[in-house]
Scaffold this motif. Structure first.
Motif, PDB file in Angstrom:
ATOM      1  N   ARG A 235       0.809  -1.219   0.000  1.00 54.60           N
ATOM      2  CA  ARG A 235       0.000   0.000   0.000  1.00 54.60           C
ATOM      3  C   ARG A 235       0.847   1.277   0.000  1.00 54.60           C
ATOM      4  N   LYS A 236       2.156   1.149   0.193  1.00 51.92           N
ATOM      5  CA  LYS A 236       3.053   2.303   0.136  1.00 51.92           C
ATOM      6  C   LYS A 236       3.659   2.470  -1.262  1.00 51.92           C
ATOM      7  N   ALA A 237       3.101   1.793  -2.247  1.00 54.48           N
ATOM      8  CA  ALA A 237       3.570   1.931  -3.626  1.00 54.48           C
ATOM      9  C   ALA A 237       2.940   3.153  -4.285  1.00 54.48           C
ATOM     10  N   SER A 238       3.505   3.496  -5.442  1.00 55.13           N
ATOM     11  CA  SER A 238       3.008   4.616  -6.248  1.00 55.13           C
ATOM     12  C   SER A 238       2.943   5.913  -5.449  1.00 55.13           C
TER      13      SER A 238
ATOM     14  N   HIS B 222      12.802  -8.103   1.904  1.00 58.31           N
ATOM     15  CA  HIS B 222      12.337  -6.894   2.594  1.00 58.31           C
ATOM     16  C   HIS B 222      10.982  -7.169   3.253  1.00 58.31           C
ATOM     17  N   SER B 223      11.010  -7.295   4.581  1.00 60.37           N
ATOM     18  CA  SER B 223       9.740  -7.428   5.314  1.00 60.37           C
ATOM     19  C   SER B 223       9.727  -6.403   6.440  1.00 60.37           C
ATOM     20  N   ALA B 224      10.082  -5.175   6.097  1.00 54.04           N
ATOM     21  CA  ALA B 224      10.206  -4.099   7.086  1.00 54.04           C
ATOM     22  C   ALA B 224       9.605  -2.806   6.546  1.00 54.04           C
ATOM     23  N   HIS B 225       9.687  -1.775   7.368  1.00 50.45           N
ATOM     24  CA  HIS B 225       9.401  -0.382   7.004  1.00 50.45           C
ATOM     25  C   HIS B 225       8.000  -0.143   6.438  1.00 50.45           C
ATOM     26  N   GLY B 226       7.052  -0.974   6.845  1.00 51.18           N
ATOM     27  CA  GLY B 226       5.669  -0.754   6.442  1.00 51.18           C
ATOM     28  C   GLY B 226       5.343  -1.151   5.027  1.00 51.18           C
ATOM     29  N   TYR B 227       6.235  -1.920   4.363  1.00 58.03           N
ATOM     30  CA  TYR B 227       5.960  -2.387   3.015  1.00 58.03           C
ATOM     31  C   TYR B 227       5.193  -3.711   3.069  1.00 58.03           C
ATOM     32  N   LEU B 228       4.925  -4.322   1.941  1.00 55.90           N
ATOM     33  CA  LEU B 228       3.882  -5.346   1.853  1.00 55.90           C
ATOM     34  C   LEU B 228       3.999  -6.462   2.889  1.00 55.90           C
ATOM     35  N   LEU B 229       5.160  -7.101   2.991  1.00 52.18           N
ATOM     36  CA  LEU B 229       5.258  -8.224   3.922  1.00 52.18           C
ATOM     37  C   LEU B 229       5.117  -7.743   5.362  1.00 52.18           C
ATOM     38  N   ASN B 230       5.635  -6.565   5.651  1.00 55.75           N
ATOM     39  CA  ASN B 230       5.460  -5.964   6.975  1.00 55.75           C
ATOM     40  C   ASN B 230       3.986  -5.638   7.224  1.00 55.75           C
ATOM     41  N   GLN B 231       3.275  -5.258   6.169  1.00 53.11           N
ATOM     42  CA  GLN B 231       1.840  -4.975   6.293  1.00 53.11           C
ATOM     43  C   GLN B 231       1.069  -6.229   6.698  1.00 53.11           C
ATOM     44  N   PHE B 232       1.457  -7.366   6.140  1.00 52.19           N
ATOM     45  CA  PHE B 232       0.819  -8.617   6.556  1.00 52.19           C
ATOM     46  C   PHE B 232       1.168  -8.964   7.997  1.00 52.19           C
ATOM     47  N   LEU B 233       2.410  -8.724   8.386  1.00 52.25           N
ATOM     48  CA  LEU B 233       2.861  -9.086   9.725  1.00 52.25           C
ATOM     49  C   LEU B 233       2.202  -8.255  10.819  1.00 52.25           C
TER      50      LEU B 233
ATOM     51  N   VAL C 241      13.808  -6.892   8.865  1.00 53.80           N
ATOM     52  CA  VAL C 241      12.587  -6.990   9.666  1.00 53.80           C
ATOM     53  C   VAL C 241      12.446  -5.744  10.532  1.00 53.80           C
ATOM     54  N   SER C 242      11.248  -5.154  10.526  1.00 54.45           N
ATOM     55  CA  SER C 242      10.925  -4.108  11.496  1.00 54.45           C
ATOM     56  C   SER C 242      10.551  -4.799  12.802  1.00 54.45           C
ATOM     57  N   ILE C 243      11.429  -4.696  13.781  1.00 52.18           N
ATOM     58  CA  ILE C 243      11.254  -5.484  15.001  1.00 52.18           C
ATOM     59  C   ILE C 243      10.065  -4.988  15.815  1.00 52.18           C
ATOM     60  N   ILE C 244       9.827  -3.688  15.844  1.00 50.83           N
ATOM     61  CA  ILE C 244       8.617  -3.147  16.463  1.00 50.83           C
ATOM     62  C   ILE C 244       8.047  -2.061  15.563  1.00 50.83           C
ATOM     63  N   ASP C 245       6.742  -1.800  15.739  1.00 49.80           N
ATOM     64  CA  ASP C 245       6.072  -0.764  14.954  1.00 49.80           C
ATOM     65  C   ASP C 245       6.154   0.614  15.599  1.00 49.80           C
ATOM     66  N   TRP C 246       6.488   0.664  16.900  1.00 46.92           N
ATOM     67  CA  TRP C 246       6.411   1.915  17.672  1.00 46.92           C
ATOM     68  C   TRP C 246       4.973   2.450  17.736  1.00 46.92           C
ATOM     69  N   ILE C 247       4.010   1.542  17.711  1.00 46.84           N
ATOM     70  CA  ILE C 247       2.591   1.901  17.783  1.00 46.84           C
ATOM     71  C   ILE C 247       1.913   0.958  18.766  1.00 46.84           C
TER      72      ILE C 247
ATOM     73  N   PHE D  78       5.133   2.594   9.783  1.00 51.06           N
ATOM     74  CA  PHE D  78       3.711   2.886   9.645  1.00 51.06           C
ATOM     75  C   PHE D  78       3.390   4.300  10.103  1.00 51.06           C
ATOM     76  N   ASP D  79       2.411   4.890   9.462  1.00 49.53           N
ATOM     77  CA  ASP D  79       1.975   6.228   9.829  1.00 49.53           C
ATOM     78  C   ASP D  79       1.501   6.230  11.286  1.00 49.53           C
ATOM     79  N   GLY D  80       1.886   7.248  12.028  1.00 45.92           N
ATOM     80  CA  GLY D  80       1.481   7.349  13.429  1.00 45.92           C
ATOM     81  C   GLY D  80       2.469   6.749  14.407  1.00 45.92           C
ATOM     82  N   ALA D  81       3.582   6.189  13.905  1.00 52.67           N
ATOM     83  CA  ALA D  81       4.584   5.605  14.801  1.00 52.67           C
ATOM     84  C   ALA D  81       5.233   6.698  15.654  1.00 52.67           C
ATOM     85  N   LYS D  82       5.452   6.384  16.913  1.00 46.44           N
ATOM     86  CA  LYS D  82       6.109   7.310  17.833  1.00 46.44           C
ATOM     87  C   LYS D  82       7.511   6.770  18.113  1.00 46.44           C
ATOM     88  N   VAL D  83       8.394   7.023  17.147  1.00 51.16           N
ATOM     89  CA  VAL D  83       9.743   6.462  17.197  1.00 51.16           C
ATOM     90  C   VAL D  83      10.602   7.251  18.180  1.00 51.16           C
ATOM     91  N   GLN D  84      11.236   6.546  19.083  1.00 54.67           N
ATOM     92  CA  GLN D  84      12.138   7.171  20.049  1.00 54.67           C
ATOM     93  C   GLN D  84      13.543   7.169  19.433  1.00 54.67           C
TER      94      GLN D  84
END
Length: 373
Positions: free
Chosen positions: A107-110, A184-195, A238-244, A275-281
């Motif tokens: 969903r982060k394409a285009s 690539h299963s990180a940073h809010g891209y497709l495989l991360n979206q499923f996870l 892998v994005s280990i946490i979403d920060w959400i 992902f949008d809304g993440a509160k990254v420290q």
């Protein structure tokens, strides 16, 4: 003196990295129709000249619709192999191993190019830049952010096509001369979206509890492992946490990493967020604890990444057993010669062995004159 850990070799599959400093994938938004060009050749080649042991090319779309933007690299066509082979040959000739990150943006394409921020290309620019836009796909019909396009939810046929596209791209990566593939299963891209429950609201066997959310990423991971030679290293970002709140946790990612290890993956490249809304420290070394947690919890080698700037920081991470490799992105952009500079900081005997022969002798002479004054 004992060789610093940063400059000790590391075996990964059938390759041995000459040191622990690697270049993380960095999108350049400079391709036309997915084809690599002279920008990518120079951008990636300079890291080999700077002494990095492994250079991983940017997120490369396994389908045209899987690109983050119209200017991303792709590997959905045999015609895209040749310009990538130029890059791998340059990296190999200058002492680095070559990796490529295979990806689907979901969903982060285009999306617009980051320095433009919106689709404001003139008609003339659209032609020269090979502009394209399309409707993205995702686990669920949920946009990434209020400003993002509404995606189409994937059905079984669409998911199978994407899974097969990863495998086909791996075959092309092999023909292009890459030594390593990163999933690539990180940073809010497709495989991360499923996870992540942040983006996955499916009610079928691919949504709900963690076991179901992992199902499609693991199907892709298995297809990629089957397509890539068994002796060649295969790693996953892998994005280990979403920060959400309510998103992916470290414990979730340990389970996922164990599954990847069981499939034959060699290392987890540990990042976070997307992902949008993440509160990254955010701050120096802010993601290193994630690499340490996965390394211990899943008993698998890890790469640490994220605001690791100095050789001393890198050496301490390795000495503390928090990670096995040090991945640099923005710091590598700032200093493509980071490893050869690090030699002088960590090896006071004045080691210049990783400099190219065409320049190392001159730099050594410069330093000798300056140090004598």
């Amino acid at each position: 003196m004992t060789t610093p850990l940063l400059f000790q070799p590391f075996k990964l599959g059938n390759i041995t990295l000459k040191n622990r400093a690697v270049v993380a994938p960095m999108c350049q938004y400079s391709a036309r129709h997915g084809f690599a060009n002279d920008w990518h050749l120079v951008h990636l080649g300079r890291f080999a000249l700077g002494g990095f042991s492994l250079v991983i090319a940017e997120a490369t779309g396994v389908t045209a619709e899987g690109r983050i933007s119209y200017a991303d690299l792709g590997l959905w066509s045999d015609e895209q192999i040749a310009p990538l082979k130029r890059i791998t040959e340059l990296l190999h000739a200058n002492g680095s191993h070559a990796g490529i990150q295979l990806a689907h943006a979901g969903r982060k394409a285009s999306t617009p190019l980051p320095w433009r921020g919106k689709f404001d290309e003139t008609p003339e620019e659209r032609i020269s830049l090979a502009f394209e836009e399309w409707t993205p796909v995702a686990p669920s019909a949920l946009p990434h952010s209020p400003a993002s396009k509404m995606p189409t939810a994937l059905d079984a046929q669409g998911m199978a096509a994407i899974r097969d596209a990863f495998a086909e791209a791996a075959h092309r990566a092999l023909r292009a001369g890459f030594d390593l593939v990163e999933l690539h299963s990180a940073h809010g891209y497709l495989l991360n979206q499923f996870l992540s429950p942040v983006a996955n609201q499916r009610t079928d066997q691919y949504g709900g509890r963690l076991e179901n959310r992992m199902r499609f990423p693991l199907e892709v991971a298995a297809a990629l492992r089957e397509a890539w030679p068994k002796d060649k290293p295969l790693i996953a970002r892998v994005s280990i946490i979403d920060w959400i709140d309510g998103g992916t946790t470290v414990e979730d990612s340990i389970v996922y990493a164990k599954k990847l290890k069981a499939l034959g993956y060699d290392l987890i490249h540990c990042t976070s967020g997307g992902f949008d809304g993440a509160k990254v420290q955010i701050g120096p070394l802010y993601q290193v604890p994630f690499a340490a947690a996965i390394r211990k919890g899943a008993d698998i080698p890890t790469a640490a990444v994220g605001l690791i700037n100095t050789p001393q920081q890198a050496e301490a991470i390795l000495a503390n057993g928090e990670a096995d490799l040090i991945a640099l992105a923005r710091q590598a952009l700032d200093d493509p010669n980071w490893p050869v500079h690090a030699q002088r900081h960590l090896m006071p005997d004045g080691n210049y062995s990783d400099w190219p022969k065409q320049s190392g002798y001159a730099v050594r002479a410069k330093d000798k004159v300056l140090n004598a004054k």
